[in-house]
Design a protein around this motif. Structure first.
Motif, PDB file in Angstrom:
ATOM      1  N   THR A  21       1.151  -0.495   3.535  1.00  0.00           N
ATOM      2  CA  THR A  21       1.136  -1.621   2.452  1.00  0.00           C
ATOM      3  C   THR A  21       0.372   0.139   1.142  1.00  0.00           C
ATOM      4  N   PHE A  22      -0.608  -1.045   1.459  1.00  0.00           N
ATOM      5  CA  PHE A  22      -2.125  -0.253   0.419  1.00  0.00           C
ATOM      6  C   PHE A  22      -2.062   0.925   0.436  1.00  0.00           C
ATOM      7  N   HIS A  23      -1.720   1.709   1.878  1.00  0.00           N
ATOM      8  CA  HIS A  23      -1.610   2.829   2.257  1.00  0.00           C
ATOM      9  C   HIS A  23      -0.355   4.012   1.519  1.00  0.00           C
ATOM     10  N   ASP A  33       7.885   1.042  -4.967  1.00  0.00           N
ATOM     11  CA  ASP A  33       7.391   2.673  -4.063  1.00  0.00           C
ATOM     12  C   ASP A  33       7.518   2.178  -3.151  1.00  0.00           C
ATOM     13  N   ALA A  34       5.681   1.409  -2.903  1.00  0.00           N
ATOM     14  CA  ALA A  34       5.477   1.503  -1.497  1.00  0.00           C
ATOM     15  C   ALA A  34       5.661  -0.021  -0.756  1.00  0.00           C
ATOM     16  N   ASP A  35       6.716  -0.480  -1.108  1.00  0.00           N
ATOM     17  CA  ASP A  35       6.875  -1.621  -0.016  1.00  0.00           C
ATOM     18  C   ASP A  35       8.730  -0.432   0.353  1.00  0.00           C
ATOM     19  N   ASP A  36       9.540   0.148  -0.706  1.00  0.00           N
ATOM     20  CA  ASP A  36      10.078   0.739  -0.259  1.00  0.00           C
ATOM     21  C   ASP A  36       9.894   1.895   0.938  1.00  0.00           C
ATOM     22  N   VAL A  37       9.075   3.041   0.747  1.00  0.00           N
ATOM     23  CA  VAL A  37       8.474   3.755   1.926  1.00  0.00           C
ATOM     24  C   VAL A  37       8.716   2.765   3.152  1.00  0.00           C
ATOM     25  N   VAL A  38       7.451   1.809   2.698  1.00  0.00           N
ATOM     26  CA  VAL A  38       7.327   0.760   4.749  1.00  0.00           C
ATOM     27  C   VAL A  38       7.933   0.904   5.024  1.00  0.00           C
ATOM     28  N   GLY A  39       8.952  -0.191   3.832  1.00  0.00           N
ATOM     29  CA  GLY A  39      10.670  -0.475   4.940  1.00  0.00           C
ATOM     30  C   GLY A  39      11.592   0.820   5.741  1.00  0.00           C
TER      31      GLY A  39
END
Length: 185
Positions: A21-23, A33-39
């Motif tokens: 998520t940090f990445h 958006d980061a959470d969406d991508v990782v999910g």
């Protein structure tokens, strides 16, 4: 066997979620958006669980998948941002045209003022809420189509629209009292 795979993916998620998520956040610039991508990456990993080796090179796979998804989201965001700007400009021109063509009588002037107030309220919404709201209510698009354009989940679109409606109700609540007052008399 299926329980072992489920447990391994769960372990991978717990061990890597915050780092990934940090990445993603460093690429995209925001948490949502980061959470969406990782999910999405873990969802795809689950769908590919039969073909992906979950023991060897999986961390590299996860990093690459997050990087690729985040970069794709940036590209789509740029394209959808240009699309949204064009739609917004067209909507603005339409509202100005209607206001100019109907100007003259008191009710027409009041309608134009009302349209300006509503437009200002919509413009005051946060970017994503405004984008989802305009595409849904002014252009009649379905939430699934909006989700595809915005590159987010349908639930995220639902949340943006709900938040936008709540903010508009709060900002425009004086209009309701005016409408009730004038309808009573």
């Amino acid at each position: 066997m299926e329980n072992d795979i489920h447990q391994r993916i769960k372990e991978l998620f717990l061990a890597n979620h915050s780092r990934l998520t940090f990445h993603a956040r460093s690429i995209l610039g925001n948490d949502e958006d980061a959470d969406d991508v990782v999910g999405d990456v873990f969802f795809e990993l689950w769908n590919k669980r039969e073909t992906v080796n979950l023991d060897h090179g999986v961390n590299t796979y996860l990093y690459r998948a997050v990087t690729n998804k985040a970069l794709n989201m940036l590209r789509r965001r740029q394209i959808s941002g240009q699309y949204f700007e064009a739609i917004n400009e067209i909507t603005e021109l339409r509202m100005e045209f209607v206001a100019e063509e109907n100007s003259g009588s008191d009710s027409d002037i009041e309608r134009a003022e009302l349209a300006r107030d509503i437009k200002a309220a919509i413009e005051s919404l946060p970017d994503k809420c405004r984008q989802a709201f305009i595409l849904s209510y002014l252009h009649g698009m379905k939430n699934a189509d909006i989700a595809e354009i915005m590159q987010v989940s349908v639930r995220t679109v639902d949340a943006h629209i709900y938040r936008g409606l709540r903010m508009l109700r709060e900002r425009l609540k004086y209009l309701l009292s005016l409408l009730l007052f004038f309808n009573l008399y």
